[in-house]
Design an enzyme around this catalytic site. Sequence first.
Site, PDB file in Angstrom:
ATOM      1  N   SER A 179      -2.791  63.844  31.887  1.00 20.45           N
ATOM      2  CA  SER A 179      -3.970  63.123  32.370  1.00 20.45           C
ATOM      3  C   SER A 179      -3.833  61.622  32.204  1.00 20.45           C
ATOM      4  O   SER A 179      -3.487  61.134  31.129  1.00 20.45           O
ATOM      5  CB  SER A 179      -5.221  63.575  31.614  1.00 20.45           C
ATOM      6  OG  SER A 179      -5.652  64.832  32.055  1.00 20.45           O
ATOM      7  N   HIS A 213     -11.611  60.840  30.651  1.00 22.13           N
ATOM      8  CA  HIS A 213     -11.715  61.960  29.707  1.00 22.13           C
ATOM      9  C   HIS A 213     -10.641  61.888  28.611  1.00 22.13           C
ATOM     10  O   HIS A 213     -10.756  62.563  27.588  1.00 22.13           O
ATOM     11  CB  HIS A 213     -11.668  63.308  30.434  1.00 22.13           C
ATOM     12  CG  HIS A 213     -10.318  63.728  30.934  1.00 22.13           C
ATOM     13  ND1 HIS A 213      -9.926  63.584  32.243  1.00 22.13           N
ATOM     14  CD2 HIS A 213      -9.263  64.312  30.298  1.00 22.13           C
ATOM     15  CE1 HIS A 213      -8.703  64.066  32.394  1.00 22.13           C
ATOM     16  NE2 HIS A 213      -8.279  64.512  31.224  1.00 22.13           N
ATOM     17  N   ASP A 223     -13.584  59.453  36.895  1.00 21.35           N
ATOM     18  CA  ASP A 223     -12.789  59.783  35.712  1.00 21.35           C
ATOM     19  C   ASP A 223     -11.677  58.761  35.491  1.00 21.35           C
ATOM     20  O   ASP A 223     -10.544  59.113  35.165  1.00 21.35           O
ATOM     21  CB  ASP A 223     -12.192  61.187  35.832  1.00 21.35           C
ATOM     22  CG  ASP A 223     -11.676  61.708  34.478  1.00 21.35           C
ATOM     23  OD1 ASP A 223     -12.054  61.119  33.446  1.00 21.35           O
ATOM     24  OD2 ASP A 223     -10.905  62.679  34.473  1.00 21.35           O
TER      25      ASP A 223
END
Length: 480
Positions: A217, A114, A144
């Site tokens: 992230s 992402h 992911d």
Amino acid sequence: MALPRFVPAALLGLAIVVAQTLGANARGAPESFAELAETVSPAVVNITTATTVATVGDPHGGPIVPEGSPFEDFFRDFMERNGPGDAPSRPRRSSALGSGFVISEDGYIVTNNHVIEKADEITIEFYSGEELDAEVVGTDPNTDLALLKVEAEQPLAFVPWGNSDEARVGDWVMAMGNPLGQGFSVSAGIVSARGRALSGSYDDFIQTDAAINRGNSGGPLFNMDGEVIGINTAILSPNGGSIGIGFAMSSRVAVNVIDQLQEYGETRRGWLGVRIQDVTDDVADAIGLEEARGALVTDVPEGPAEEAGVLSGDVILSFDGIDVDDTRGLVQQVGNSEVGKSVRMTVFRDGKTETLLVTLGRREVAEGAVPATAQKTEEPQDAEVLGMTVTAVTEELAAEMNLGSDAQGLVVKEVAEDSEAFEKGLRAGDVITQAGQVEVASIEDLEARLEEATEAGRKSILLLIRRAGEPRFVALTIAD
């Protein structure tokens, strides 16, 4: 739920596996994380992405709203009422920040999917301040994860993978990255829990109270030996900030995915070809299984399992020599298996176990496989059974209730709201295709299965229900 992102990493003249000098005895509460942070920081990177997005706005300087924004319709209506009409769409550059880490001296970098999804440009900033452009090697939305590649003039510092299965609840861990765009940052905490699942079939998250925020992230979660045991992916938060509940995808899952992305540019997961559900206590009783464990097969479309002789109603107890506790465990085990591998599988069927040999296919190729259909039987009578009014499927009834042309078995017309069937989710329009793990095409078939179960001393009977084509087993108590 908010999702994180991260920062820094540097170039070294000599390729080194950082953190290899940290002692394995650093398991207790450390006096400081400074040495660990200093050692691994050259391999942690900040990722900046740029994307071109369509916008709606006033070409003379009015508000610009990204396409898909909840305010897009509001501004369009406002301009229609107060201006010359819709302003023409025009492109706009959008940027985002995330984190990652280098896993090899030749420039392979791991991050979250992402972070770089839909990006036109990806820039890697190292701890030294040097920047390099990156190309996407491969991505896996299911976990992911993404793998990037940069071309550097000198070998890069990198960090090794650790074994997340060895991480214990209570162990110290350290997270690194670019929280909220503030630049290189370190946070520490402990492993709060293991084996967490959020939404994916292959989820195996480490939960930690180390501070993780937006921008973290894709960054690494280190053990005290300087090994990466997780990729920081998500946080649970009511306000978008860290409240001490962060999730990092375990290295156990990540290593296999990244290895495949590096070798093939895509994932190649094993595929068994069954639809499954967990075995509950009442289901176990209904089929005579001593312990409520394993994966109950609800459907066997065309594929490896069908070719191996797997049947709907089988309970998969072991796969490739490893016991199957539930559906999640089986899905992960099959997905991590090599495509084309022949595997022995133990199933529980008709009161005894059987061993089957199945050759795995590839999930990415098989996605969307449709089960073969069988002929339907017409039977226009109704019956009151187990709190339900049922009738055999006819062409007219199938059309009237939008069941599809391939519907077969007994359709549920009504369900008494005070019945066990209603409590367990059965509703009008559901189709009963099996009872007691035997196909039913008429009310007589269902009554015969109920009688057999009663004579066998069963307290409940297992029904295979289809709703909108999706199968599910439900165990209902047989009335005395």
